[in-house]
Design an enzyme around this catalytic site. Sequence first.
Site, PDB file in Angstrom:
ATOM      1  CB  ALA A 241       8.638   5.749  14.024  1.00 41.40           C
ATOM      2  CG  HIS A 242       9.814   2.404  10.473  1.00 38.09           C
ATOM      3  ND1 HIS A 242      10.580   1.284  10.627  1.00 38.09           N
ATOM      4  CD2 HIS A 242      10.630   3.447  10.677  1.00 38.09           C
ATOM      5  CE1 HIS A 242      11.818   1.636  10.886  1.00 38.09           C
ATOM      6  NE2 HIS A 242      11.877   2.943  10.930  1.00 38.09           N
TER       7      HIS A 242
END
Lengths: 351, 351, 351
Positions: A241-242
Amino acid sequence: MKQKREITLAEIAATLGGELINGRGDILISNVSGLRDAKTGEISFLAHRRYLKDIDKTSASAVVIPKDMAFDRLPAIKVDNPYFAFSQLLHLFHDQPYSARGIDSNAFVGNNVELGEDISIYPYVYIGNNSIIGNNVTIYPFTFIGEDSIIGSNSVIYSNVTVREMCRIGSRVIIHCGAVIGSDGFGYVTHQGTHHKIPQVGGVVIEDDVEVGANTTIDRGTTGNTIIRKGTKIDNLIQVAHNVSIGEHCLFAAQSGIAGSSTTGNYVIMAGQSGVADHVNIGNNVIITGKSGATKDIKDGETVSGMPSMSHRKWLKSMAVFEDLPEMKKRIAELEKRLDEADKLFNNLKP
Amino acid sequence: MKQKREITLAEIAATLGGELINGRGDILISNVSGLRDAKTGEISFLAHRRYLKDIDKTSASAVVIPKDMAFDRLPAIKVDNPYFAFSQLLHLFHDQPYSARGIDSNAFVGNNVELGEDISIYPYVYIGNNSIIGNNVTIYPFTFIGEDSIIGSNSVIYSNVTVREMCRIGSRVIIHCGAVIGSDGFGYVTHQGTHHKIPQVGGVVIEDDVEVGANTTIDRGTTGNTIIRKGTKIDNLIQVAHNVSIGEHCLFAAQSGIAGSSTTGNYVIMAGQSGVADHVNIGNNVIITGKSGATKDIKDGETVSGMPSMSHRKWLKSMAVFEDLPEMKKRIAELEKRLDEADKLFNNLKP
Amino acid sequence: MKQKREITLAEIAATLGGELINGRGDILISNVSGLRDAKTGEISFLAHRRYLKDIDKTSASAVVIPKDMAFDRLPAIKVDNPYFAFSQLLHLFHDQPYSARGIDSNAFVGNNVELGEDISIYPYVYIGNNSIIGNNVTIYPFTFIGEDSIIGSNSVIYSNVTVREMCRIGSRVIIHCGAVIGSDGFGYVTHQGTHHKIPQVGGVVIEDDVEVGANTTIDRGTTGNTIIRKGTKIDNLIQVAHNVSIGEHCLFAAQSGIAGSSTTGNYVIMAGQSGVADHVNIGNNVIITGKSGATKDIKDGETVSGMPSMSHRKWLKSMAVFEDLPEMKKRIAELEKRLDEADKLFNNLKP
């Protein structure tokens, strides 16, 4: 079609840096195979003591064995690590010399793109403006490289991959088919009942010698970068994820996932279908076992299991008891009954 | 646009091999729908006794019912398996006759490719050298077929699929969008702190009548093949690791995964998000329930649940007690307290 | 390359609808960053009280703070929701004006396609017959739009996406790289030992303002539609099975999955790697926590955990006891022993 090679046993011993015993160095070898599958003319290897029984039956013409092992049935090469030798032998027999294809006329190359030497750009590749493609890079069909992105030298990007804009990929990186690098992070702020998208304006940095599996997704940072450090290998169908930061030389098995802003140290192993929640920090040399979920920080060297994850040893002990739960409940009820009866008797005894 | 067909009830009964009751064979039917959605002019079906109440209210003009059922409200066709009849009726009303598109001028076909008859190759397809494409094969845009690969006759490969080099796909196989066949297995040997890639030189064999879901990944063997045997259907986002062997007629639901070198027998069901660890052998007719993880060999006919997986019946019984754990702990403490008090009293009693 | 903008603090305050304190409105601001990363000339924000210590050390030239907070170290803008302001500031500094690329000559556009105004169709896009592309739509390379499908206005479809035939995508929808919309549902009827494919003739409806993550798969209905309602955001690598109906404004995190014919209400949150079994109905405002699996209907407003899922509070309490299981078993055995001994003594006491 691949060309078959034949190599003498002496040459193989030299390549592996091993000691040749029981054998003539002039035997010609054409391939490497497992002990059970190997045929005459092939070399095999003993990766683990548990395969000792196979080495007495193998049809291989030679074997690679550990340094300290006594063995006289076949020509053999003694090395420190026969499994590493297997990997070297696969390279020896199967690697094809790289020859640059150049840039296919059916590839799309944007403006101001910097192209390295000896590259191989297949048909139906899209390379956006201002991107940089290093020397000896191979890009397969249906792969998209966004604007202002960099692909380091000697990297291979398979088909149907997307590397979106402003991502930096290191050297000797392998990105397998269908992987997505730099997709938007999953970031929203809920305001008056509506989820408003938070623009994802950061990037992705993938350092040297990283391998990214098929259909794996690596989101760009909201601001700043999502980072995968050198030597880390991640398998298929993984979610990064980011703003995640993954350390060096980690191994993430298929279908694992790590949520937003979490970090790992070096040499971390995530087994299949495991997960790390968001904003969690994982130390060095941590192992997260299959299907486990780390919801809190984990210290260096720990092995954890379960959801939420706990010490693997504790988890094993508790799981060993799990099947006994119905019986335990019965035994508690039985104890209560006995104690009730004892109370009754006792009360009767009282004067 | 699809063409609507109208078919008489008599023809439908003949196609299904069923017995027409209560009805005129000349009624025209234009579609098949569920009991609740069906409109006048459509036929519906009773898949399960639990939908009996719907059959009395349906607006369908006819229904398909089980052989042994009494029913007189509507024209009906009696068959052995109404759900199978539903599937046949969907084919009857919705199948479009196959007409070959030929090879689009915007497709790339390599050297020495063997192309079957009546194939449909869309624009932006890449077919590598020395590959073989069987008769009546359809390949949608942005799909990559690697060198030396084979696609059997009557197979359909949707868009954005990759079939890498040296893979063998059988006949009547369907591969859905974004699937990756033949990506490298996740194999490394760690030597002096570095993970060295083990070249993945094997292949993938997919037998006849297999279906592979969207964005599913099937890795090639390290040496030898990863195999999926005939009639097996695997859903979306599934990981099949290197050197796995899956039996015939298995059903794997979405997001399940099977790790390296594991094998399954025939008619195995893996439910959604379930997993099989590496080097595990699963027997015939095994069911692995949703989210469960098989870490050890499983015998024919077993249904297993949990992580690590155990007998489904045992798991159900233990999970039934799981919610009582806090109360059980309290009851144990209470028992200890009572016993301590009893001991005290007893000691006081002693002369 | 993106253009940097400089905007006065007064303009920013006006955009956010906030109150400027401690400051001169003429300061020029060039970007928004986190409190720790922000540099002179940038604005930052206090998203949560736990970052209070960072606000005293930030190098930002200005900050956005909650309405009710006292603060005098730096120029500040007071707003209701600083995190929402962050999102607005990212738009302010990073949004690029949309300028239509038109239709690239290397895109394939089928017959009878209705193309809106000001669209951007990259090279290597395939648009099937009879489809409708709304105004201001952007479609990146290697994306396939099937026949009779509709893409609503202002939608963005990234690279390597497939939208199969007869799917309806709303306005302002974002579909990330590699996503598959409209793949066949996983439906078979087993007849005489063979799994017969049930033709999947339904469609997919994605309403306005939905976002679909990278490599996510959304299957078409068997008959009827799979539906994702307005404002719902789904992350990467998610499986949405055939005939699922997802409500409005839901948030599904990566690697979650929802099986066939299940439904959710509005504002449902599925955390990472969670699942919903088939034919399950999830109410409004339900939260399914990470790795949990809902196997039965869940009422409005519930938060559930575990597999099978139960009340999150109950699950937390049971998991708190889980590690004590081995000790509990020992204590039960100890109690039995003590009671056996007490019985013996008691029996001896009896006359």
